[in-house]
Design an enzyme around this catalytic site. Structure first.
Site, mmCIF file in Angstrom:
data_model
loop_
_atom_site.group_PDB
_atom_site.id
_atom_site.type_symbol
_atom_site.label_atom_id
_atom_site.label_comp_id
_atom_site.label_asym_id
_atom_site.label_seq_id
_atom_site.Cartn_x
_atom_site.Cartn_y
_atom_site.Cartn_z
ATOM 1 N N HIS A 33 26.188 22.759 -24.788
ATOM 2 C CA HIS A 33 25.857 24.189 -24.727
ATOM 3 C C HIS A 33 25.054 24.541 -23.474
ATOM 4 C CE1 HIS A 33 27.495 25.912 -28.430
ATOM 5 N NE2 HIS A 33 27.330 24.692 -28.932
ATOM 6 N N ASP A 51 26.957 24.404 -20.419
ATOM 7 C CA ASP A 51 27.963 24.643 -19.367
ATOM 8 C C ASP A 51 28.117 26.117 -19.044
ATOM 9 O OD1 ASP A 51 29.288 25.083 -21.808
ATOM 10 O OD2 ASP A 51 31.171 24.165 -21.153
ATOM 11 N N GLY A 104 36.344 18.769 -32.273
ATOM 12 C CA GLY A 104 35.417 18.809 -31.145
ATOM 13 C C GLY A 104 35.852 17.925 -29.984
ATOM 14 N N LEU A 105 37.149 17.598 -29.907
ATOM 15 C CA LEU A 105 37.636 16.751 -28.809
ATOM 16 C C LEU A 105 38.477 17.546 -27.812
ATOM 17 C CD1 LEU A 105 38.577 13.480 -30.736
ATOM 18 C CD2 LEU A 105 36.431 14.123 -29.699
ATOM 19 N N SER A 164 41.152 19.779 -28.032
ATOM 20 C CA SER A 164 42.613 19.865 -28.027
ATOM 21 C C SER A 164 43.048 21.183 -27.388
ATOM 22 C CB SER A 164 43.162 19.741 -29.451
ATOM 23 O OG SER A 164 42.578 20.696 -30.291
ATOM 24 N N ASP A 181 35.180 21.577 -20.954
ATOM 25 C CA ASP A 181 36.339 20.933 -21.585
ATOM 26 C C ASP A 181 37.546 20.948 -20.655
ATOM 27 O OD1 ASP A 181 34.519 21.061 -23.595
ATOM 28 O OD2 ASP A 181 35.610 22.521 -24.803
ATOM 29 N N TYR A 208 29.875 30.071 -32.361
ATOM 30 C CA TYR A 208 29.769 29.732 -30.928
ATOM 31 C C TYR A 208 29.465 30.987 -30.099
ATOM 32 C CZ TYR A 208 30.922 27.672 -26.391
ATOM 33 O OH TYR A 208 30.858 27.236 -25.089
HETATM 34 C C1 GLA Z 1 32.790 23.773 -26.658
HETATM 35 C C2 GLA Z 1 33.065 24.657 -25.443
HETATM 36 C C3 GLA Z 1 32.430 24.073 -24.182
HETATM 37 C C4 GLA Z 1 30.960 23.735 -24.397
HETATM 38 C C5 GLA Z 1 30.793 22.932 -25.686
HETATM 39 C C6 GLA Z 1 29.340 22.697 -26.000
HETATM 40 O O1 GLA Z 1 33.443 22.556 -26.533
HETATM 41 O O2 GLA Z 1 34.440 24.802 -25.245
HETATM 42 O O3 GLA Z 1 32.589 24.970 -23.115
HETATM 43 O O4 GLA Z 1 30.176 24.896 -24.398
HETATM 44 O O5 GLA Z 1 31.400 23.552 -26.787
HETATM 45 O O6 GLA Z 1 28.745 21.910 -25.038
#
Ligand code: GLA
Length: 395
Positions: A37, A39, A127-128, A130, A175, A225
């Site tokens: 969190h 970026d 959380g990977l 996709s 990501d 988010y």
């Molecule tokens: C998700 C978002 C990223 C980043 C993470 C948390 O994966 O797509 O941009 O903010 O959460 O680090």
């Protein structure tokens, strides 16, 4: 596993379109060692691409203005006219792709007809990333097949733009960047303000990074988010109003933040404080990694988890449980929830010889507490998106 994915994708292409695909592309998911969190707040992050992929089988059509998709895992198709501007539709997976098309069009690039079938080994909602693999994979394909001359940075930004405009998740750039820029055995130290980046050899010296999937699924469209981003944006407005000469969020200091605490309110204060502390942790983690100081890295992971859970409030009961219990076991140096949160995986730094015992124990106690079968991913750090050429590459 990779050869299975490739064969399955090729065969599904053949039966959907009654012809052979000309190209295969692989777009990886990602892990993030630390820097969560931050970026979207000028922070540093330490992600890496992993050996879980979306495989795309692709054929260029010379006299066609139709782009046809077959989403193998959903058994769903979608076609659109590449000469028209597109707007979001009701199928979520389609929006990731249409958003990319739209962003490419906005950059004045033309594309022609295509057939694409795709399938994935990146678990969804874990959380990977996709979604970043899907967006950036498609952007990469368009760039290669139609020779659009977009840079790798453009491809990452196009993926992010798709997410913002067609999907509605106000994500940062981590990501997409990891999926495009990943390199085998290397983690990326990315400055999310300038997009400058460096690669680090991931030398963990007898330790492995292992993922435990809580199997609590989430999508950032509904997860909270975007709300966290709003809390941070409220804080940013107050900070920049008081200190307009500050260039980047990471240049604010805790005393500056304290000065405007009442004005921004407790919630935004907590979020911003977490971010400033997390950015420092990433810098320390990069140093620890390059010096092979795994103990310190482990401690930083734990500190991040605590911040994400208590200050940023994006963890959940299952992830807190996984982290708290894993760290008690022999050979575990660090653990934290990974990614945007509200479900998904924990990332754990475990001595190689203890990995199996820890995984077994955690599966057992997680199952008995939540009645959920936890999944375990032993991932390898891998290359970013690329074309897969069967005769050139080993599987
Ligand atoms: C998700 C978002 C990223 C980043 C993470 C948390 O994966 O797509 O941009 O903010 O959460 O680090």
């Amino acid at each position: 596993m990779l050869d299975q994915l490739i064969n399955h994708t090729k065969e599904a292409f053949q039966s959907a379109f009654q012809s052979e695909a000309d190209h295969l592309f692989l777009a990886p998911g990602r892990i993030n060692i630390i820097g969560e969190h931050v970026d979207y707040s000028d922070g540093f992050v330490l992600p890496a691409a992993i050996d879980k992929y979306i495989c795309f089988a692709v054929k260029k059509l010379e006299d066609s203005e139709t782009c046809s998709f077959f989403a193998i895992d959903f058994n769903e198709s979608f076609n659109f006219d590449v000469t028209r501007k597109q707007t979001p539709v009701s199928q979520l997976w389609v929006n990731y792709l249409l958003g990319v098309f739209n962003a490419v069009q906005e950059r004045g690039k033309q594309i022609g007809g295509l057939q694409i079938a795709f399938s994935s080994t990146i678990p969804m909602g874990a959380g990977l990333s996709s979604s970043a693999a899907l967006e950036c994979g498609f952007a990469y394909i368009l760039n290669e097949i139609f020779n659009l001359k977009l840079s790798k940075e453009d491809l990452a930004l196009i993926g992010q733009q798709s997410e913002h405009t067609f999907v509605g998740v106000m994500c940062g750039i981590m990501d997409q960047f990891a999926s495009v820029f990943g390199k085998e055995h290397q983690v990326i130290m990315l400055d999310c303000h300038s997009l400058e980046h460096q690669y680090f050899e991931a030398n963990l010296d007898g330790y492995d990074l292992v993922l435990f999937d809580s199997c609590v699924k989430h999508t950032h469209l509904t997860s909270g988010y975007n709300d966290r981003r709003k809390d941070v944006d409220t804080g940013k407005k107050v900070l920049w109003k008081r200190f307009p000469e500050t260039k980047k969020f990471r240049d604010f200091t805790v005393p500056m933040l304290d000065e405007v605490r009442t004005e921004m309110g407790e919630r935004s204060y907590k979020r911003c404080l977490y971010i400033l502390k997390e950015i420092e942790r990433v810098k320390n983690a990069a140093k620890a990694l390059s010096e092979g100081n795994v103990e310190y890295l482990g401690q930083l992971l734990l500190d991040t988890h605590s911040g994400l859970s208590k200050e940023f409030e994006v963890s959940c009961e299952e992830l807190d449980f996984l982290v708290a219990e894993t760290i008690k076991l022999e050979g575990v140096l660090g653990a934290r929830m990974m990614g945007g949160g509200f479900g998904g995986c924990s990332i754990n730094l475990i001595k190689t010889e203890n990995v199996d015992a820890v995984a077994e124990k955690m599966s057992e106690i997680y199952k008995s507490n939540f009645d959920i079968q936890m999944k375990i991913y032993k991932v390898k750090i891998s290359d970013g998106i690329k074309e897969f050429r069967e005769n050139e590459m080993r599987i």
